[in-house]
Design an enzyme around this catalytic site. Sequence first.
Site, mmCIF file in Angstrom:
data_model
loop_
_atom_site.group_PDB
_atom_site.id
_atom_site.type_symbol
_atom_site.label_atom_id
_atom_site.label_comp_id
_atom_site.label_asym_id
_atom_site.label_seq_id
_atom_site.Cartn_x
_atom_site.Cartn_y
_atom_site.Cartn_z
ATOM 1 N N GLY A 15 0.823 -1.212 0.000
ATOM 2 C CA GLY A 15 0.000 0.000 0.000
ATOM 3 C C GLY A 15 0.852 1.254 0.000
ATOM 4 N N ASP A 147 14.954 -5.176 -6.238
ATOM 5 C CA ASP A 147 14.622 -5.641 -7.589
ATOM 6 C C ASP A 147 15.655 -5.083 -8.572
ATOM 7 O OD1 ASP A 147 12.286 -6.602 -6.498
ATOM 8 O OD2 ASP A 147 11.001 -5.009 -7.319
ATOM 9 N N GLU A 149 15.295 -4.423 -11.743
ATOM 10 C CA GLU A 149 14.792 -3.388 -12.661
ATOM 11 C C GLU A 149 14.530 -2.046 -11.987
ATOM 12 O OE1 GLU A 149 13.338 -6.343 -11.989
ATOM 13 O OE2 GLU A 149 11.182 -6.287 -12.426
ATOM 14 N N LYS A 189 14.068 -7.731 11.299
ATOM 15 C CA LYS A 189 15.216 -8.047 10.426
ATOM 16 C C LYS A 189 14.964 -7.759 8.940
ATOM 17 C CE LYS A 189 18.413 -9.512 12.168
ATOM 18 N NZ LYS A 189 18.887 -10.849 12.486
ATOM 19 N N GLY A 354 -15.017 -4.944 -19.019
ATOM 20 C CA GLY A 354 -14.287 -6.192 -19.228
ATOM 21 C C GLY A 354 -14.018 -6.457 -20.697
ATOM 22 N N CYS A 381 -19.580 0.402 -19.203
ATOM 23 C CA CYS A 381 -18.832 0.033 -20.406
ATOM 24 C C CYS A 381 -19.311 -1.330 -20.930
ATOM 25 C CB CYS A 381 -17.336 0.069 -20.135
ATOM 26 S SG CYS A 381 -16.391 0.227 -21.651
ATOM 27 N N GLN A 385 -22.966 -2.798 -22.847
ATOM 28 C CA GLN A 385 -23.058 -3.683 -24.014
ATOM 29 C C GLN A 385 -23.838 -4.953 -23.658
ATOM 30 O OE1 GLN A 385 -18.931 -4.094 -25.228
ATOM 31 N NE2 GLN A 385 -18.730 -1.910 -25.709
ATOM 32 N N HIS A 507 -16.596 5.037 -18.144
ATOM 33 C CA HIS A 507 -16.148 4.494 -16.852
ATOM 34 C C HIS A 507 -16.286 5.571 -15.778
ATOM 35 C CE1 HIS A 507 -14.472 0.629 -18.098
ATOM 36 N NE2 HIS A 507 -14.161 1.233 -19.225
ATOM 37 N N GLU A 509 -16.553 5.299 -12.794
ATOM 38 C CA GLU A 509 -15.837 4.951 -11.546
ATOM 39 C C GLU A 509 -14.497 5.682 -11.415
ATOM 40 O OE1 GLU A 509 -16.304 2.944 -14.132
ATOM 41 O OE2 GLU A 509 -14.709 1.446 -14.380
HETATM 42 N N1 GLN Z 1 -14.669 -5.035 -24.401
HETATM 43 C C1 GLN Z 1 -15.542 -3.935 -24.600
HETATM 44 C C2 GLN Z 1 -15.027 -2.949 -25.641
HETATM 45 O O1 GLN Z 1 -13.895 -2.923 -25.967
HETATM 46 C C3 GLN Z 1 -15.774 -3.210 -23.291
HETATM 47 C C4 GLN Z 1 -14.569 -2.500 -22.770
HETATM 48 C C5 GLN Z 1 -14.649 -2.135 -21.325
HETATM 49 O O2 GLN Z 1 -15.540 -2.598 -20.603
HETATM 50 N N2 GLN Z 1 -13.722 -1.327 -20.873
HETATM 51 O O3 GLN Z 1 -15.771 -2.160 -26.142
#
Ligand code: GLN
Length: 537
Positions: A15, A147, A149, A189, A354, A381, A385, A507, A509
């Site tokens: 965090g 690390d 990198e 430690k 998604g 999003c 759909q 989005h 959110e």
């Molecule tokens: N897969 C869908 C698209 O590309 C939705 C994208 C998403 O939910 N961010 O339109």
Amino acid sequence: MKYIFVTGGVVSSLGKGLTAAALGTLLENRGLTVALQKFDPYLNVDPGTMSPYQHGEVYVLDDGAETDLDLGHYERFTNTHLSRANATTSGQVYEQVLKNERDGVYLGKTVQVIPHVTDEIQRRITDLAEKSGADILITEIGGTVGDIEGLPFLEAIREFAHEAGPGNVCFIHVTYVPFIKAAGELKTKPTQQSVAKLREIGIAPHILVARCEQPLGKDVRSKLSMFCNVPFDAVIEEKDVDHTIYEVPLMLQRERMDDLVCRTLQLTLPPANMAHWQDIIRKMIAPQHRVRIGVVGKYIELQDAYKSVYESLKHAGAANDCGVQIEQIEAEQLENDDPTKKLKELGGILVPGGFGDRGIEGKIKAARFAREKGVPYLGLCLGMQIATIEFARNVLGLQGANSTEFDLHTVHPVIHLQETQRHVKRKGGSMRLGSQECLLEPGSLAHRLYGKPSVMERHRHRYEFNNEYREQFEKAGFVISGTTPDDQLVEMIEIPSHPFFIATQSHPEFLSKPNRPHPLFAGFIRAAHERMHHKPI
Ligand code: GLN
């Protein structure tokens, strides 16, 4: 300009981002303007092409930058404005250095990690410092000290601090102090070794933040102080919070972390006034009401995959004096059974964003359940759909309706690839991204919730509502309540005959804050409460 660098030791997932953001809250409330920046040592140019299993949520900024989820913490905890310049990866640094090399910028020289890569990293610190005009820049170095990198970043900040001089830079090292049950002891430690590793590089932390599950106690603090070479009061205990992550700034204030930072950076400032922040937390901790919200996703077992969605629900809960109990529902598990069992006790159903076809049929079932049973639905999003596909199949009777993302040869492609995406071959940074305008239909639910006719929301998608089906949908009571100003792209949909059924191609959110809950989420929680308790709040 003053600089704070936050590094991490012992393990990842401590965090650090939250600690950096919470410190930002405190410093803003002491009257400073704060800028925040993240360095990620991986070689991807950005996390946009990574799976949530690798990386958690991809957080999108107004300018379309696809960034690490820590930037979400920065935006939720402070008033800072973030852009591409606030998120740097090794991939971007090397890309720039290689471009410079081809352009002849280093003509005659051997191009090396030191100084060319480290100089490019420092340039990104200086550039942001100048551009932001902030009083203080907090830079978080991703990964764990040790690390391979991460080394160029640590060397770069060491050099930077050397140039900036004492009193201008504060190094904060966030580490883990495990409690070993069998011994009944906290162990210092690993922290000692990680600080030793930092000092080997030439960085001596001014402040040590010890993440722990048990209080440190005087002895452990003394030990950490002595063997990590920091003053006793510069050992900060950061225990796991009891209720909400928004308690972290208050906890750090109790530990006087902001005083220490001010002391190190030679700043004389009034104490932070956190009264407003305390109010928000009070509402989160002791709400009058409770609602149960189902989030139907495909990365449900990962805490970080829907981070901003979960946070937005909590903000909206606080605004409605409602504690939000989030039920994480794996979409695939709805596919073979009657979904009623899992969905019937919910006040609301949310289908988040998604990609890819796993779990899609389960999400469609959830949307159907919400529509048919009058359960409040919020689609984000992909969630929009999904609602469209469900309506096409079960209301319009368009059998096999789908998105061409999941079924390229569907007879009813109600969701299809955007025109502007058809020629796109490269995967990185090539979606429709960032803040875009949406005009709302007067009198619609969307319009009533937002309270204004035009809104800007962040986007990240390739597919869209297929306009050839608009009329057919609209005739059946499906309202397109938001579009782009040219009316070409459907941004919001709703079903007015339903108590609360709304979905957006954006989005939202990414724009919710604890002190500024997003209107779509706030409306959703209100509707969910009404459903569960049959009375308005
Ligand atoms: N897969 C869908 C698209 O590309 C939705 C994208 C998403 O939910 N961010 O339109």
